[in-house]
Design an enzyme around this catalytic site. Structure first.
Site, mmCIF file in Angstrom:
data_model
loop_
_atom_site.group_PDB
_atom_site.id
_atom_site.type_symbol
_atom_site.label_atom_id
_atom_site.label_comp_id
_atom_site.label_asym_id
_atom_site.label_seq_id
_atom_site.Cartn_x
_atom_site.Cartn_y
_atom_site.Cartn_z
ATOM 1 N N LYS A 168 0.973 -1.435 -0.133
ATOM 2 C CA LYS A 168 -0.237 0.023 0.272
ATOM 3 C C LYS A 168 1.308 1.511 -0.192
ATOM 4 C CE LYS A 168 -4.205 -2.140 1.891
ATOM 5 N NZ LYS A 168 -4.943 -1.961 2.626
ATOM 6 N N LYS A 224 -9.862 -11.446 -5.297
ATOM 7 C CA LYS A 224 -10.930 -11.710 -4.961
ATOM 8 C C LYS A 224 -12.298 -10.175 -5.339
ATOM 9 C CE LYS A 224 -10.030 -10.108 -0.298
ATOM 10 N NZ LYS A 224 -10.419 -9.744 0.536
ATOM 11 N N LYS A 262 -14.413 -4.772 -1.450
ATOM 12 C CA LYS A 262 -15.210 -3.687 -1.370
ATOM 13 C C LYS A 262 -14.768 -2.644 -2.334
ATOM 14 C CE LYS A 262 -15.916 -4.373 4.037
ATOM 15 N NZ LYS A 262 -14.228 -4.585 4.535
HETATM 16 P P1 ADP Z 1 -12.826 -6.831 1.500
HETATM 17 O O1 ADP Z 1 -11.639 -6.985 1.172
HETATM 18 O O2 ADP Z 1 -14.104 -6.800 1.082
HETATM 19 O O3 ADP Z 1 -11.962 -5.234 2.032
HETATM 20 P P2 ADP Z 1 -12.478 -6.881 4.954
HETATM 21 O O4 ADP Z 1 -11.360 -6.635 4.757
HETATM 22 O O5 ADP Z 1 -13.622 -6.559 5.273
HETATM 23 O O6 ADP Z 1 -13.020 -6.869 3.047
HETATM 24 O O7 ADP Z 1 -13.046 -8.657 5.039
HETATM 25 C C1 ADP Z 1 -14.222 -8.880 6.263
HETATM 26 C C2 ADP Z 1 -13.982 -10.896 6.254
HETATM 27 O O8 ADP Z 1 -14.974 -11.124 5.355
HETATM 28 C C3 ADP Z 1 -12.886 -11.200 6.190
HETATM 29 O O9 ADP Z 1 -13.224 -12.264 7.248
HETATM 30 C C4 ADP Z 1 -12.943 -11.378 4.777
HETATM 31 O O10 ADP Z 1 -11.220 -13.290 4.761
HETATM 32 C C5 ADP Z 1 -13.796 -11.980 4.436
HETATM 33 N N1 ADP Z 1 -13.783 -12.232 2.563
HETATM 34 C C6 ADP Z 1 -13.405 -10.651 1.884
HETATM 35 N N2 ADP Z 1 -13.783 -10.619 0.747
HETATM 36 C C7 ADP Z 1 -13.511 -12.153 0.605
HETATM 37 C C8 ADP Z 1 -13.791 -12.809 -0.642
HETATM 38 N N3 ADP Z 1 -13.790 -12.095 -1.677
HETATM 39 N N4 ADP Z 1 -13.602 -13.762 -0.898
HETATM 40 C C9 ADP Z 1 -14.209 -14.774 0.944
HETATM 41 N N5 ADP Z 1 -14.725 -13.524 1.963
HETATM 42 C C10 ADP Z 1 -13.914 -12.706 2.268
#
Ligand code: ADP
Ligand code: TRP
Length: 322
Positions: free
Chosen positions: A113, A194, A197
């Site tokens: 980052k 993946k 958000k």
């Molecule tokens: P993001 O990556 O969307 O910002 P977070 O980091 O807030 O999401 O992750 C919140 C939870 O959701 C974590 O436990 C993470 O492992 C899970 N998670 C986030 N994206 C995915 C995905 N594409 N597939 C499965 N689990 C996910």
């Protein structure tokens, strides 16, 4: 034997999506019977990169509302907002005193980052130490985390072990757990990354509050390939992802052989049956933000004594006059 204590963290940097539901929220909801879970909205972590104050506040509330709508039961699983429990930042500082600068700057996420350019906040460097504080405060046994957080969890374990060795046994050393299923739901527009958000444009992301026609359009436009074979295969990441999503949503493998068109229709229907009740419940809850804020206040009140006890033990061990 005492019940296992788990902490699941969500960063309110965007709207919760299907990956969050299948990878984190559903496992959390399913574990409510047999674990003592805490669901934390990591709003302080959402300030480690450029942020907008209004949006941060709105997303914190929305994230709590969607968690409730999806079935997190606040009577069994406290839903907490990190910033409302001041011990998170207090323990953060104490843990900084057992963290090396080199150690923090070696974190892959920080390196990635900060290499992206633009001004870098000091909080981006110290963020994994705050994450360690989040976990160590509550005597957590298990932290379900995706691969990207492994290194931060390892740091948490290192800091806990180091603190205990130097200053006396204070913290429980947590273990990481792989989310059982759906560890990685991929982006529908780019199945090599993946679903997240903050993926660019968001064309391949299914938000938990997206209206039915948006869900349908997003699935209809999902990237596939020219093999025209519905199968899980490394050369077919888009189709594999759709099959995985269908399996996760319905608990079944698709009956083969089907065309891509049929697969997409099935995926759309499966997602829609999962999201329709969440959307409806969310609409009700969103009418009453005071209720959701009260849930957060109750969550904080429920866990605060644990946080205060841990912090007090850490202050004492490290040499602060009590
Ligand atoms: P993001 O990556 O969307 O910002 P977070 O980091 O807030 O999401 O992750 C919140 C939870 O959701 C974590 O436990 C993470 O492992 C899970 N998670 C986030 N994206 C995915 C995905 N594409 N597939 C499965 N689990 C996910
Ligand atoms: N750092 C995590 C992420 O980016 C979010 C998080 C903050 C977290 N504190 C936590 C996750 C404590 C688990 C436990 O996804």
């Amino acid at each position: 034997m005492a019940t296992t204590r788990r902490l699941t963290g969500f960063k309110p940097t965007g709207h919760l999506h299907l990956g969050n539901l299948l990878g984190a929220l559903r496992p959390l909801i399913a574990a409510q019977d047999h674990t003592e879970s805490i669901a934390m909205i990591a709003d302080l972590h959402a300030m480690t990169m450029e942020h907008d104050p209004q949006r941060l506040r709105a997303l914190a509330l929305e994230t709590a509302t969607v968690m409730l709508a999806a079935g997190v039961d606040p009577a069994r699983t406290p839903i907490i907002l990190q910033s409302q429990i001041p011990e998170h930042t207090e323990l953060h500082y104490l843990l900084e005193c057992v963290t090396g600068f080199g150690e923090a700057s070696r974190m892959i996420q920080f390196k990635e980052k900060s290499a992206a350019g633009g001004p870098i906040r000091l909080s981006l460097l110290t963020y994994p130490v705050l994450m360690a504080a989040d976990i160590l405060l509550y005597d957590i046994d298990q932290v379900p985390v995706g691969e990207d957080q492994n290194q931060h969890l390892e740091l948490t374990r290192t800091l806990a072990t180091r603190f205990n060795a130097r200053y006396g046994d204070t913290f429980r050393v947590p273990a990481g757990v792989r989310p059982e299923a759906a560890a990685r739901i991929m982006d529908l527009a780019d199945p090599t990354v993946k679903m997240g958000k903050s993926n660019a444009a968001g064309a391949g992301r299914i938000g938990l509050l997206d209206p039915p026609e948006v869900v349908r359009r997003t699935v209809a436009r999902a990237v596939t390939d020219e093999f025209a074979q519905v199968r899980r295969h490394p050369d077919q990441p888009g189709v594999t992802n759709l099959i995985d999503i269908l399996a996760e949503c319905t608990g079944q493998q698709p009956s083969d052989p089907v065309s891509y068109g049929a697969l997409k229709r099935d995926v759309t229907d499966a997602i829609e049956s999962l999201l329709a009740p969440i959307r409806a419940r969310h609409a009700e809850l969103a009418e009453d933000p005071a209720y959701v804020r009260e849930i957060l206040a109750k969550g904080a009140a429920a866990v605060r004594p644990i946080a205060m006890a841990t912090c007090s033990a850490a202050r004492d061990a490290i040499g602060l006059l009590q």
